[in-house]
Write a protein that holds these residues in place. Structure first.
Motif, PDB file in Angstrom:
ATOM      1  N   LEU A   1       0.823  -1.212   0.000  1.00  0.00           N
ATOM      2  CA  LEU A   1       0.000   0.000   0.000  1.00  0.00           C
ATOM      3  C   LEU A   1       0.858   1.262   0.000  1.00  0.00           C
ATOM      4  O   LEU A   1       0.561   2.240  -0.697  1.00  0.00           O
ATOM      5  N   LYS A   2       1.944   1.245   0.764  1.00  0.00           N
ATOM      6  CA  LYS A   2       2.816   2.417   0.844  1.00  0.00           C
ATOM      7  C   LYS A   2       3.584   2.629  -0.449  1.00  0.00           C
ATOM      8  O   LYS A   2       3.683   3.763  -0.963  1.00  0.00           O
ATOM      9  N   LEU A   3       4.139   1.551  -0.992  1.00  0.00           N
ATOM     10  CA  LEU A   3       4.982   1.684  -2.175  1.00  0.00           C
ATOM     11  C   LEU A   3       4.159   1.934  -3.443  1.00  0.00           C
ATOM     12  O   LEU A   3       4.542   2.738  -4.297  1.00  0.00           O
ATOM     13  N   ALA A   4       3.056   1.225  -3.587  1.00  0.00           N
ATOM     14  CA  ALA A   4       2.271   1.335  -4.813  1.00  0.00           C
ATOM     15  C   ALA A   4       1.353   2.550  -4.828  1.00  0.00           C
ATOM     16  O   ALA A   4       1.134   3.167  -5.873  1.00  0.00           O
ATOM     17  N   TYR A   5       0.819   2.917  -3.640  1.00  0.00           N
ATOM     18  CA  TYR A   5      -0.206   3.966  -3.619  1.00  0.00           C
ATOM     19  C   TYR A   5       0.022   5.055  -2.569  1.00  0.00           C
ATOM     20  O   TYR A   5      -0.863   5.874  -2.360  1.00  0.00           O
ATOM     21  N   ARG A   6       1.187   5.037  -1.929  1.00  0.00           N
ATOM     22  CA  ARG A   6       1.466   6.032  -0.870  1.00  0.00           C
ATOM     23  C   ARG A   6       0.278   6.153   0.085  1.00  0.00           C
ATOM     24  O   ARG A   6      -0.187   7.243   0.416  1.00  0.00           O
TER      25      ARG A   6
ATOM     26  N   ASN B   1     -12.256   5.162   0.543  1.00  0.00           N
ATOM     27  CA  ASN B   1     -10.985   5.257  -0.169  1.00  0.00           C
ATOM     28  C   ASN B   1     -11.115   6.284  -1.285  1.00  0.00           C
ATOM     29  O   ASN B   1     -11.985   6.182  -2.148  1.00  0.00           O
ATOM     30  N   VAL B   2     -10.235   7.276  -1.242  1.00  0.00           N
ATOM     31  CA  VAL B   2     -10.261   8.388  -2.184  1.00  0.00           C
ATOM     32  C   VAL B   2      -8.987   8.344  -3.030  1.00  0.00           C
ATOM     33  O   VAL B   2      -7.892   8.076  -2.508  1.00  0.00           O
ATOM     34  N   TYR B   3      -9.114   8.603  -4.317  1.00  0.00           N
ATOM     35  CA  TYR B   3      -7.972   8.578  -5.228  1.00  0.00           C
ATOM     36  C   TYR B   3      -7.527  10.000  -5.551  1.00  0.00           C
ATOM     37  O   TYR B   3      -8.319  10.831  -6.009  1.00  0.00           O
ATOM     38  N   ARG B   4      -6.234  10.251  -5.319  1.00  0.00           N
ATOM     39  CA  ARG B   4      -5.670  11.593  -5.519  1.00  0.00           C
ATOM     40  C   ARG B   4      -4.530  11.522  -6.526  1.00  0.00           C
ATOM     41  O   ARG B   4      -3.746  10.571  -6.547  1.00  0.00           O
ATOM     42  N   LYS B   5      -4.440  12.533  -7.351  1.00  0.00           N
ATOM     43  CA  LYS B   5      -3.430  12.587  -8.400  1.00  0.00           C
ATOM     44  C   LYS B   5      -2.034  12.746  -7.808  1.00  0.00           C
ATOM     45  O   LYS B   5      -1.828  13.457  -6.828  1.00  0.00           O
ATOM     46  N   ARG B   6      -1.057  12.046  -8.430  1.00  0.00           N
ATOM     47  CA  ARG B   6       0.355  12.193  -8.062  1.00  0.00           C
ATOM     48  C   ARG B   6       1.112  12.750  -9.262  1.00  0.00           C
ATOM     49  O   ARG B   6       0.858  12.371 -10.409  1.00  0.00           O
ATOM     50  N   LYS B   7       2.059  13.631  -9.003  1.00  0.00           N
ATOM     51  CA  LYS B   7       2.752  14.340 -10.080  1.00  0.00           C
ATOM     52  C   LYS B   7       3.569  13.442 -10.993  1.00  0.00           C
ATOM     53  O   LYS B   7       3.547  13.573 -12.203  1.00  0.00           O
ATOM     54  N   PHE B   8       4.313  12.521 -10.414  1.00  0.00           N
ATOM     55  CA  PHE B   8       5.265  11.754 -11.210  1.00  0.00           C
ATOM     56  C   PHE B   8       4.994  10.251 -11.178  1.00  0.00           C
ATOM     57  O   PHE B   8       5.915   9.445 -11.182  1.00  0.00           O
ATOM     58  N   SER B   9       3.736   9.883 -11.130  1.00  0.00           N
ATOM     59  CA  SER B   9       3.390   8.459 -11.063  1.00  0.00           C
ATOM     60  C   SER B   9       2.114   8.186 -11.845  1.00  0.00           C
ATOM     61  O   SER B   9       1.198   9.009 -11.884  1.00  0.00           O
ATOM     62  N   LYS B  10       2.067   7.009 -12.470  1.00  0.00           N
ATOM     63  CA  LYS B  10       0.864   6.593 -13.172  1.00  0.00           C
ATOM     64  C   LYS B  10      -0.234   6.150 -12.201  1.00  0.00           C
ATOM     65  O   LYS B  10      -1.407   6.162 -12.544  1.00  0.00           O
ATOM     66  N   SER B  11       0.168   5.696 -11.023  1.00  0.00           N
ATOM     67  CA  SER B  11      -0.816   5.257 -10.034  1.00  0.00           C
ATOM     68  C   SER B  11      -1.169   6.412  -9.095  1.00  0.00           C
ATOM     69  O   SER B  11      -0.316   7.241  -8.774  1.00  0.00           O
ATOM     70  N   PRO B  12      -2.405   6.478  -8.650  1.00  0.00           N
ATOM     71  CA  PRO B  12      -2.818   7.554  -7.750  1.00  0.00           C
ATOM     72  C   PRO B  12      -2.397   7.273  -6.311  1.00  0.00           C
ATOM     73  O   PRO B  12      -1.973   6.157  -5.979  1.00  0.00           O
ATOM     74  N   GLN B  13      -2.524   8.258  -5.471  1.00  0.00           N
ATOM     75  CA  GLN B  13      -2.413   8.029  -4.034  1.00  0.00           C
ATOM     76  C   GLN B  13      -3.789   7.615  -3.525  1.00  0.00           C
ATOM     77  O   GLN B  13      -4.816   8.146  -3.973  1.00  0.00           O
ATOM     78  N   ILE B  14      -3.804   6.665  -2.604  1.00  0.00           N
ATOM     79  CA  ILE B  14      -5.059   6.291  -1.945  1.00  0.00           C
ATOM     80  C   ILE B  14      -5.050   6.872  -0.536  1.00  0.00           C
ATOM     81  O   ILE B  14      -4.147   6.599   0.258  1.00  0.00           O
ATOM     82  N   ILE B  15      -6.048   7.679  -0.250  1.00  0.00           N
ATOM     83  CA  ILE B  15      -6.237   8.205   1.106  1.00  0.00           C
ATOM     84  C   ILE B  15      -7.526   7.617   1.655  1.00  0.00           C
ATOM     85  O   ILE B  15      -8.578   7.705   1.021  1.00  0.00           O
ATOM     86  N   THR B  16      -7.434   6.988   2.816  1.00  0.00           N
ATOM     87  CA  THR B  16      -8.586   6.363   3.457  1.00  0.00           C
ATOM     88  C   THR B  16      -9.086   7.254   4.582  1.00  0.00           C
ATOM     89  O   THR B  16      -8.350   7.528   5.533  1.00  0.00           O
ATOM     90  N   TYR B  17     -10.330   7.696   4.468  1.00  0.00           N
ATOM     91  CA  TYR B  17     -10.950   8.538   5.494  1.00  0.00           C
ATOM     92  C   TYR B  17     -11.874   7.687   6.360  1.00  0.00           C
ATOM     93  O   TYR B  17     -12.741   6.979   5.849  1.00  0.00           O
ATOM     94  N   VAL B  18     -11.679   7.753   7.671  1.00  0.00           N
ATOM     95  CA  VAL B  18     -12.486   6.987   8.621  1.00  0.00           C
ATOM     96  C   VAL B  18     -13.515   7.912   9.263  1.00  0.00           C
ATOM     97  O   VAL B  18     -13.196   9.043   9.647  1.00  0.00           O
ATOM     98  N   ASP B  19     -14.755   7.439   9.372  1.00  0.00           N
ATOM     99  CA  ASP B  19     -15.825   8.201  10.040  1.00  0.00           C
ATOM    100  C   ASP B  19     -16.581   7.307  11.006  1.00  0.00           C
ATOM    101  O   ASP B  19     -16.684   6.102  10.811  1.00  0.00           O
ATOM    102  N   GLY B  20     -17.135   7.934  12.049  1.00  0.00           N
ATOM    103  CA  GLY B  20     -17.884   7.211  13.069  1.00  0.00           C
ATOM    104  C   GLY B  20     -17.367   7.583  14.460  1.00  0.00           C
ATOM    105  O   GLY B  20     -16.559   8.507  14.601  1.00  0.00           O
ATOM    106  N   PRO B  21     -17.827   6.875  15.480  1.00  0.00           N
ATOM    107  CA  PRO B  21     -18.754   5.744  15.404  1.00  0.00           C
ATOM    108  C   PRO B  21     -20.208   6.185  15.249  1.00  0.00           C
ATOM    109  O   PRO B  21     -20.593   7.263  15.685  1.00  0.00           O
TER     110      PRO B  21
END
Length: 263
Positions: A61-66, A196-216
């Motif tokens: 997850l860290k290497l492929a999608y930061r 899971n939200v997909y965000r653009k990265r400047k120098f990569s074909k793969s996006p960054q994945i940011i996971t937002y947690v909500d609750g309880p």
């Protein structure tokens, strides 16, 4: 880095599946054993889950999608109880890994389509990783429900993807029913969701994945059982829909067939 956008045409938001197309699902009947109590099975669970899968999942997850998790601290409010965790279903690999990252150090089990335990080689391992396949008949349904009860009693985390089907890199939240929200209502335990939200990265074909947690979120005991399920569903759906607005890249464009000339 500009990428060519792929287009997928769909008919049904509730039932169309765009992953596991070539896998014939195994039938989950009365013979399928959901819960093992032997020392050997407990060891294999520990090995595959903690020793093997967790470090690989973290690195992938860290290497492929930061990968980054926002608001994971909210989970601490449920450290002494079981809880149900709902998420959007948009990646065939990451969706199997992210619930573990969100819920650590608590152990996670994931309700899955039988396709997930029908894959060559990996299908034999996924039950040890926490996969709970959906049942196919009345006998297996009883075993399935006993398994859910056991995991709640053990204060585990049970992850559910209420959209049911994987739409790779989809950036909105598809409609889903309140059926799966029967469990937190029945057992009166907290509900969390992650988006899971997909965000653009400047120098990569793969996006960054940011996971937002909500609750309880909790069942409203002033409502009927059916209304409690609907209320929980709406809280989760609204939270996930709001988070989905943070996507800023659309790798795959989904177009409904009735809205175009595609046959």
């Amino acid at each position: 880095m500009k990428l060519k956008q792929k287009v997928i045409y769909y008919k049904d938001e509730l039932n169309d599946e765009f992953a596991f197309d070539n896998i014939k699902p195994r039938k989950i009947g009365a013979e399928y054993k959901y819960v093992y109590n032997s020392i050997w099975k407990k060891f294999t669970r520990f090995f595959w889950y903690r020793i093997f899968a967790f470090p690989i999942a973290f690195c992938y997850l860290k290497l492929a999608y930061r990968h980054k998790i926002v608001n994971r601290k909210l989970i601490k409010q449920a450290k002494k109880t079981a809880f149900f965790l709902y998420g959007n279903h948009t990646h065939n690999m990451c969706d199997a890994l992210i619930p573990t990252m969100v819920s650590v150090p608590k152990s996670v089990h994931v309700i899955v389509h039988p396709n997930n335990i029908s894959m060559p080689v990996l299908g034999a391992i996924t039950p040890s990783l926490g996969a709970i396949p959906l049942p196919d008949d009345m006998d297996s349904t009883r075993n399935f429900l006993k398994c859910i009860e056991t995991r709640v009693r053990q204060k585990k985390v049970i992850t559910i993807y209420p959209e049911a089907h994987i739409w790779p890199f989809y950036t909105k939240i598809r409609p889903f029913t309140s059926l799966s929200f029967r469990y937190p209502v029945q057992y009166d335990v907290p509900t969390f969701c992650f988006t899971n939200v997909y965000r653009k990265r400047k120098f990569s074909k793969s996006p960054q994945i940011i996971t937002y947690v909500d609750g309880p979120f909790y069942p409203d005991k002033n409502l009927s059982t059916k209304e409690q399920r609907e209320d929980l569903r709406n809280k989760v759906f609204n939270a996930m829909t709001e988070r989905s607005k943070l996507n800023n890249i659309e790798l795959i464009k989904y177009i409904k067939k009735e809205d175009n000339t595609v046959k």
